[in-house]
Design an enzyme around this catalytic site. Structure first.
Site, short mmCIF file in Angstrom:
data_model
loop_
_atom_site.label_atom_id
_atom_site.label_comp_id
_atom_site.label_asym_id
_atom_site.label_seq_id
_atom_site.Cartn_x
_atom_site.Cartn_y
_atom_site.Cartn_z
N GLU A 1 0.85 -1.20 0.00
CA GLU A 1 0.00 0.00 0.00
C GLU A 1 0.88 1.24 0.00
OE1 GLU A 1 -3.04 -0.24 3.05
OE2 GLU A 1 -3.75 -2.14 2.30
N HIS B 1 -9.06 9.51 2.19
CA HIS B 1 -8.61 8.37 1.37
C HIS B 1 -8.75 8.79 -0.09
CE1 HIS B 1 -8.15 4.41 -0.33
NE2 HIS B 1 -7.82 3.95 0.86
N ARG C 1 -0.74 9.08 1.25
CA ARG C 1 -2.13 9.41 0.91
C ARG C 1 -2.41 10.90 0.77
NH1 ARG C 1 -5.48 5.20 4.55
NH2 ARG C 1 -4.77 3.45 3.31
N HIS D 1 -11.56 9.73 5.78
CA HIS D 1 -11.32 8.31 6.04
C HIS D 1 -10.86 8.04 7.47
CE1 HIS D 1 -10.29 4.21 5.06
NE2 HIS D 1 -9.02 4.39 5.34
N ARG E 1 -1.18 9.34 8.56
CA ARG E 1 -1.04 7.92 8.89
C ARG E 1 -0.59 7.11 7.69
NH1 ARG E 1 -4.46 3.49 8.27
NH2 ARG E 1 -6.10 4.85 7.46
C1 SIN Z 1 -7.42 0.67 2.35
O1 SIN Z 1 -7.70 -0.49 2.21
O2 SIN Z 1 -7.05 1.40 1.45
C2 SIN Z 1 -7.57 1.27 3.72
C3 SIN Z 1 -6.46 0.84 4.56
C4 SIN Z 1 -6.15 1.87 5.58
O3 SIN Z 1 -6.84 2.87 5.69
O4 SIN Z 1 -5.13 1.72 6.25
#
Ligand code: SIN
Length: 539
Positions: free
Chosen positions: A113, A236, A294, A355, A390
């Site tokens: 991620e 998000h 993000r 988010h 975060r």
């Molecule tokens: C996601 O699946 O993109 C959310 C994961 C997160 O917010 O850490």
């Protein structure tokens, strides 16, 4: 009704449930939760839990990625401890029955991620939260010393000095609204733990479920606990665009503002962000492109949408093998189809949405707040792990870590704590009457969420923040008036709480005279060394 317990936990997500499980061998534990127990932010978590579990990864790398995302405001000792404990906590969850996705060689299938320099996200398909809640709730229900009250909303914390002036400022439990009986009960506890999750519903567009109204944050602030870094709200980058209307395949209405998260893991597996004319745009924004932190991706999308006057951008993973996409993202695939989109055959429209709250009730690494007898864990708390932004999948990790640390603290502290000789009075309803004007609640609720989105969103300015400040002050007065004159309802409690949290975000944002991490102010576009400090607020 009066209920006495050792530990009162407010909230039934991963933080609260894992804490309860760890305390139930020694103490009477009471959990209250305002809807069905599963209805939490945890339940909807898709991505997973970040932990160093592969031989090519190491703790320093996870620590560094967390610090980089946090833009100078993480507490390094907190980051170090939680990152190093992550593999142990994952193994504990597995020993309780959590089934994370594995490869054919039985190794964890680690996802990638944004902001992570390695694959390090353990997940259960794209429904990690479902799996965690399922296992934890089963465990909670099997333990005799845990008492679970659903449809119970905490109204306010009970404070010793409010009952007897001159007494030390100490939390003694909470007044709680029982929705089914329409009654208010007194829950008295030696320690009270807020585990109520986040507050995405303060914004018009959010990936969060309806329960995310910041109840714990608002209650703690009203009681005098110190709040930290409330300006750092994470948007998000990719939620499915929904202008309101109908979900085509399901033939059911989807209200405006209801958005469905498209996990960052989709970009982790190669999803590309494109303008509506199908041209990619992240290449020039950041070396990590779609997998930049993000705040950067969300701002880049916001910039493209505003510049072009578009209502969304596109996310395209259709160049990948459709069988892989369907197998890796079964829930996202199925939900997109409900809205009339097919992930495997073309791009889908996405927008950023509120988010996650990186700020919250300030706590120590043991979950202690600045108010005696009150603890906070999970998204409602601010431990210093996330700083100004975060890192993906560090939130479930923090929640389970803080459940662990708070359990150790309470096991150590509680046996030495004396019960106070204070008779707690029942809730006084005063002369409140039932209201026939429920429209006041919906009107104020909509107004707050809309101006928070427009004025206190991804890109802020002094003028926008001041406008928001003027409005929230007026609305808070109106809500206060309403609150004291009319009978308590769940909607009224939530409205009062989102107004409080909105004010905390606005006040914190006005205090920060720079741009850092998730807080971007057009009037102070630079990051300023002298502003590198946590924002603290006390009532
Ligand atoms: C996601 O699946 O993109 C959310 C994961 C997160 O917010 O850490």
């Amino acid at each position: 009704m009066k209920i006495k317990t050792d530990i009162l936990i407010i909230g039934s997500g991963i933080a609260g449930l894992s804490l309860a499980v760890k305390l139930a061998d020694q103490f009477e534990v009471t959990i209250i939760t305002k809807r069905e127990a599963v209805e939490t932010n945890t339940w909807y978590a898709q991505g997973g839990i970040a932990a160093v579990l592969s031989s090519v990864d190491n703790f320093n790398s996870h620590v560094q990625d967390t610090l980089t995302a946090g833009a100078g405001l993480c507490r390094p000792q907190v980051v170090e401890k939680i990152v190093r404990d992550a593999p142990r906590l994952i193994e504990e969850l597995v020993s309780w029955g959590v089934q994370f996705s594995r490869q054919s060689n039985n190794q964890y299938d680690l996802g990638r991620e944004g902001g992570h320099s390695q694959r390090r996200v353990v997940h259960a398909g794209d429904m990690t939260g479902n799996e965690l809640e399922r296992v934890l709730l089963d465990k909670v229900k099997s333990l005799q010393k845990i008492h679970l009250f659903e449809f119970h909303s905490a109204i306010d914390l009970i404070l010793a000095d409010k009952i007897r002036p001159g007494e030390e400022k100490k939390c003694l439990g909470a007044y709680v609204y029982d929705k089914n009986r329409d009654e208010i009960h007194t829950f008295e506890a030696k320690a009270t733990v807020i585990a109520t999750g986040g507050a995405g519903k303060v914004y018009l567009y959010t990936s969060n479920p309806d329960v995310a109204t910041g109840d714990g944050m608002a209650m703690a602030f009203r009681a005098g606990a110190r709040m930290m870094n409330m300006e750092f709200v994470q948007f998000h980058p990719t939620c499915l665009y929904n202008p309101g209307g109908w979900a085509l395949a399901a033939n059911r209405p989807i209200p405006e503002g209801k958005t469905f998260l498209i996990s960052e893991a989709v970009r982790g597996e190669g999803g590309i962000l494109k303008r509506t004319d199908n041209t990619p745009f992240m290449e020039k924004v950041h070396p990590l492109k779609e997998l930049a932190p993000r705040d950067i991706v969300a701002r880049a999308i916001d910039f493209e949408m505003k510049r072009r006057g578009d209502r969304y951008v596109l996310l395209d993973i259709s160049h990948k093998d459709p069988a892989f996409v369907r197998q890796r993202f079964p829930n996202i695939d199925a939900t997109c189809k409900l809205y009339g989109f097919d992930l495997t055959s073309g791009p889908i429209p996405v927008v950023p949405a509120a988010h996650y709250f990186c700020g919250g009730i300030e706590t120590s690494l043991e979950g202690r707040t600045s108010l005696e007898g009150l603890y906070a864990i999970g998204e409602a708390a601010s431990t210093g792990l996330h700083g100004a932004n975060r890192l993906a999948s560090n939130s479930l990790l923090e929640a389970v870590a803080m459940g662990d640390y708070a359990a150790k603290e309470l096991k150590n502290k509680l046996p030495r704590m004396k019960q106070m000789d204070l008779a707690i009075p029942d809730w006084d309803p005063g002369s409140a009457v039932s209201t026939d004007e429920a429209v006041v609640i919906t009107q104020n609720w909509d107004e707050i969420r809309r101006f928070m989105w427009n004025y206190v969103g991804i890109v802020r300015s002094n003028k926008r923040l001041k406008r928001a400040q003027t409005r929230i002050k007026l609305l808070k007065e109106e809500i206060k008036d309403y609150y004291w004159n009319f009978k308590i309802s769940s909607d009224l409690l939530e409205l009062r709480n989102i107004a409080q949290v909105a004010e905390l975000v606005i006040e914190s944002a006005l205090k920060r005279q720079e741009s850092r991490g998730l807080h971007y102010n057009l009037d102070y576009p630079e990051t300023v060394e002298s502003e590198k400090k946590e924002t603290l607020l006390v009532s």
